[in-house]
Design a protein around this motif. Sequence first.
Motif, PDB file in Angstrom:
ATOM      1  N   ASN A 208      28.390  79.599  86.505  1.00  0.00           N
ATOM      2  CA  ASN A 208      28.061  79.689  87.924  1.00  0.00           C
ATOM      3  C   ASN A 208      28.142  81.129  88.422  1.00  0.00           C
ATOM      4  O   ASN A 208      27.298  81.581  89.204  1.00  0.00           O
ATOM      5  CB  ASN A 208      28.996  78.802  88.743  1.00  0.00           C
ATOM      6  CG  ASN A 208      28.576  77.348  88.749  1.00  0.00           C
ATOM      7  OD1 ASN A 208      27.443  77.014  88.407  1.00  0.00           O
ATOM      8  ND2 ASN A 208      29.482  76.466  89.128  1.00  0.00           N
ATOM      9  N   ASP A 209      29.168  81.860  87.968  1.00  0.00           N
ATOM     10  CA  ASP A 209      29.312  83.253  88.395  1.00  0.00           C
ATOM     11  C   ASP A 209      28.096  84.089  88.028  1.00  0.00           C
ATOM     12  O   ASP A 209      27.646  84.939  88.807  1.00  0.00           O
ATOM     13  CB  ASP A 209      30.546  83.885  87.740  1.00  0.00           C
ATOM     14  CG  ASP A 209      31.861  83.318  88.251  1.00  0.00           C
ATOM     15  OD1 ASP A 209      31.843  82.606  89.271  1.00  0.00           O
ATOM     16  OD2 ASP A 209      32.908  83.591  87.624  1.00  0.00           O
ATOM     17  N   LEU A 210      27.555  83.842  86.850  1.00  0.00           N
ATOM     18  CA  LEU A 210      26.499  84.706  86.315  1.00  0.00           C
ATOM     19  C   LEU A 210      25.083  84.243  86.637  1.00  0.00           C
ATOM     20  O   LEU A 210      24.166  85.058  86.669  1.00  0.00           O
ATOM     21  CB  LEU A 210      26.651  84.816  84.795  1.00  0.00           C
ATOM     22  CG  LEU A 210      27.939  85.493  84.311  1.00  0.00           C
ATOM     23  CD1 LEU A 210      28.078  85.342  82.803  1.00  0.00           C
ATOM     24  CD2 LEU A 210      27.929  86.966  84.700  1.00  0.00           C
TER      25      LEU A 210
ATOM     26  N   LEU B 278      34.718  90.210  82.834  1.00  0.00           N
ATOM     27  CA  LEU B 278      34.476  88.817  82.480  1.00  0.00           C
ATOM     28  C   LEU B 278      35.648  88.242  81.681  1.00  0.00           C
ATOM     29  O   LEU B 278      36.048  87.095  81.886  1.00  0.00           O
ATOM     30  CB  LEU B 278      33.186  88.682  81.662  1.00  0.00           C
ATOM     31  CG  LEU B 278      31.862  88.779  82.423  1.00  0.00           C
ATOM     32  CD1 LEU B 278      30.689  88.709  81.450  1.00  0.00           C
ATOM     33  CD2 LEU B 278      31.752  87.650  83.442  1.00  0.00           C
TER      34      LEU B 278
ATOM     35  N   GLN C 215      32.654  77.851  85.059  1.00  0.00           N
ATOM     36  CA  GLN C 215      32.808  78.812  86.142  1.00  0.00           C
ATOM     37  C   GLN C 215      32.065  80.115  85.845  1.00  0.00           C
ATOM     38  O   GLN C 215      31.436  80.709  86.735  1.00  0.00           O
ATOM     39  CB  GLN C 215      34.288  79.091  86.392  1.00  0.00           C
ATOM     40  CG  GLN C 215      35.043  77.931  87.020  1.00  0.00           C
ATOM     41  CD  GLN C 215      34.472  77.528  88.365  1.00  0.00           C
ATOM     42  OE1 GLN C 215      34.134  78.370  89.188  1.00  0.00           O
ATOM     43  NE2 GLN C 215      34.346  76.234  88.591  1.00  0.00           N
ATOM     44  N   LEU C 216      32.133  80.572  84.586  1.00  0.00           N
ATOM     45  CA  LEU C 216      31.394  81.793  84.221  1.00  0.00           C
ATOM     46  C   LEU C 216      29.892  81.566  84.358  1.00  0.00           C
ATOM     47  O   LEU C 216      29.154  82.460  84.796  1.00  0.00           O
ATOM     48  CB  LEU C 216      31.743  82.206  82.788  1.00  0.00           C
ATOM     49  CG  LEU C 216      33.187  82.669  82.553  1.00  0.00           C
ATOM     50  CD1 LEU C 216      33.384  83.037  81.084  1.00  0.00           C
ATOM     51  CD2 LEU C 216      33.545  83.847  83.454  1.00  0.00           C
TER      52      LEU C 216
ATOM     53  N   ARG D 154      38.433  87.521  84.002  1.00  0.00           N
ATOM     54  CA  ARG D 154      38.089  86.334  84.799  1.00  0.00           C
ATOM     55  C   ARG D 154      38.364  85.067  83.986  1.00  0.00           C
ATOM     56  O   ARG D 154      38.944  84.101  84.489  1.00  0.00           O
ATOM     57  CB  ARG D 154      36.621  86.413  85.200  1.00  0.00           C
ATOM     58  CG  ARG D 154      36.007  85.137  85.760  1.00  0.00           C
ATOM     59  CD  ARG D 154      36.433  84.873  87.170  1.00  0.00           C
ATOM     60  NE  ARG D 154      35.594  83.865  87.791  1.00  0.00           N
ATOM     61  CZ  ARG D 154      36.009  82.989  88.688  1.00  0.00           C
ATOM     62  NH1 ARG D 154      37.268  83.001  89.094  1.00  0.00           N
ATOM     63  NH2 ARG D 154      35.200  82.104  89.224  1.00  0.00           N
TER      64      ARG D 154
END
Length: 619
Positions: A416-418, A346, A413-414, A349
């Motif tokens: 949405n990623d998670l 993370l 963005q994190l 990223r």
Amino acid sequence: MSTAASTPGTHSTAMRTHLCGDLGLGNAGQRVTVCGWVAHRRQHGQSLMFVDLRDHSGLLQCVVDGSVDARSEYVLRITGTVTARPEGTANPALATGEVELTDCAVEVLSVAAPPPFPLDDRADSVEESTRLTYRYLDLRRDRMQRNLRTRSAVLGALRTAFADRGFVEVETPLLMPSTPEGAREFVVPSRQFPGSFYALPQSPQLFKQLLMVGGMDRYFQLARCLRDEDLRADRQYEFTQLDLEMSFVGVDDILDVVSAAVLSAAAAAAAGSGRAVPEIERLTWHDAMNRFGVDKPDLRFGMELVELTAIFADSGFKAFAGAPVVKGIRVPGGSATHNRKALDTLTDRAKKLGAKGLVWMRVAAAGGLESPVAKFLSPAELTGIVTATAAEEGDLLLLVADEWETTCEVLGQLRNDLGRPPAGAGELRFAWVVDFPLFVGVDAATGRPKPGHHPFTRPHPDDVEKMESEPLAVRSLAYDLVLNGWELGSGSIRIHESELQQRVFGLLGISPEEAKARFGFFLTPFGYGAPPHGGFAFGIDRLVAILAGEDNIREVIAFPKTQSGLDPLTGAPTTIDERQLRELGIRVVAPAVPGPAAPTKPAGPAAPTVPAAPARPAS
């Protein structure tokens, strides 16, 4: 057994009286005729055969005395009597599961080769290129039939909604001049004017505004558009968009009309499914970025960005104290699902997204925080973090300190990623995002502001006076429609006065001479009395995909291209013979700089080996 005449169904034709899926106990005793494909065939000795006949409406079990040469995907016409199934044999999984056809006469209309993959749910695991090579077979499946019929219902609802509101459907040209300031175009060589080219439309933008100059007042079109861009799950070379323009309107007028039409389409798609269609929420671009970190927020899940800057105003932890903005997100239960390796991933990223770093904190018992930076924070700061984020034991907190826009974008963005579910899953959450910036950043080479939209977008009336002094603070009358985190479309109120248009051109470094050269055919008509106007366009493919529960628009397009841009069914793109090239005045040359190897194109489906037809129709 009764041989009562059938009451023809709504799909009665010269060859059939009913669709397979339309029959039930209410038709018991009727003599009916159905047509379709053999989905399954079960032979019981020499005296009895069961055929599951399929058309787009569903399956119907037909009981045939004796044996008939009717293999998988043969096309049959069967006449029989609708009969209640014997007690204990009903199939609740089928809409027609309480009945069957008996005393059947069978006519073979067409024989078929064995299909290359099963035409049921098992095909979902078949390689996509194989499905697209035999797309005409893939389309027989329930999933594809349902998707394309959902698409048809959506298109019908949209047409009705706009026609009912006084819109006129107008078709605009497919061959137009090149406007290279947009996305990459597809070009078409002119045979009559060698060396000249048309461009295929990226959108009807210019023509629809000219329709307003022409007094059409309200225009719409289900427009085919083409863009030579890299493909992905929500993008194809060619796509369909609902395009509209209105005169003498403000932002609210357009949003109200589009909202009504889109909700009508969503209701048509959801008919009978029980899926709720909520109202469309509205938030500004600044609020969307501040809360969700993206300008196309997915409202189906939480994990909103939390403002933490004030907590660290006097912090001894320099990474936080010196930052313009500190924000964080809470990942419920994330401590258990993220070991140290996952946390390092993370962090990497976040750095790739532009952050200087990422601070993670695990929430322990009694609200304590475990983190490599915890020792640098005061008890008041640790308590403040827990309180502000509403953190609970087992949660994971992720914090970023940076400039406002960077902080928002990285955490967005994190988030949405998670947390983001597939776009087509679960509930529907629409959102209007309004008041986008008119300019986005400064061009390093020219020092001029970069446009956030096309240069004909109207600045917000409250910010016009800031255009020259604070261009990056100027809002626009632009708006996007978002559904489940996918941008469906965008629009704006347009500039219709030459003086204001030239101010915008001037900020962008476009001189009057350049404007005339690039946009003269478009701007000249505005000198003949242009009404205030605005418009919108949204992607039909994306809307239908989500309404159909799909996460890839290829599943709601009858004949799509693969992600590499190939058409496995037809073999396109193909070469053109020398005669055609000479006629067009074109010579094909090797590229100056070789690009990546082109993907291998399929040869197309092989001709099937079809069993010989029976000498006479079986019965």
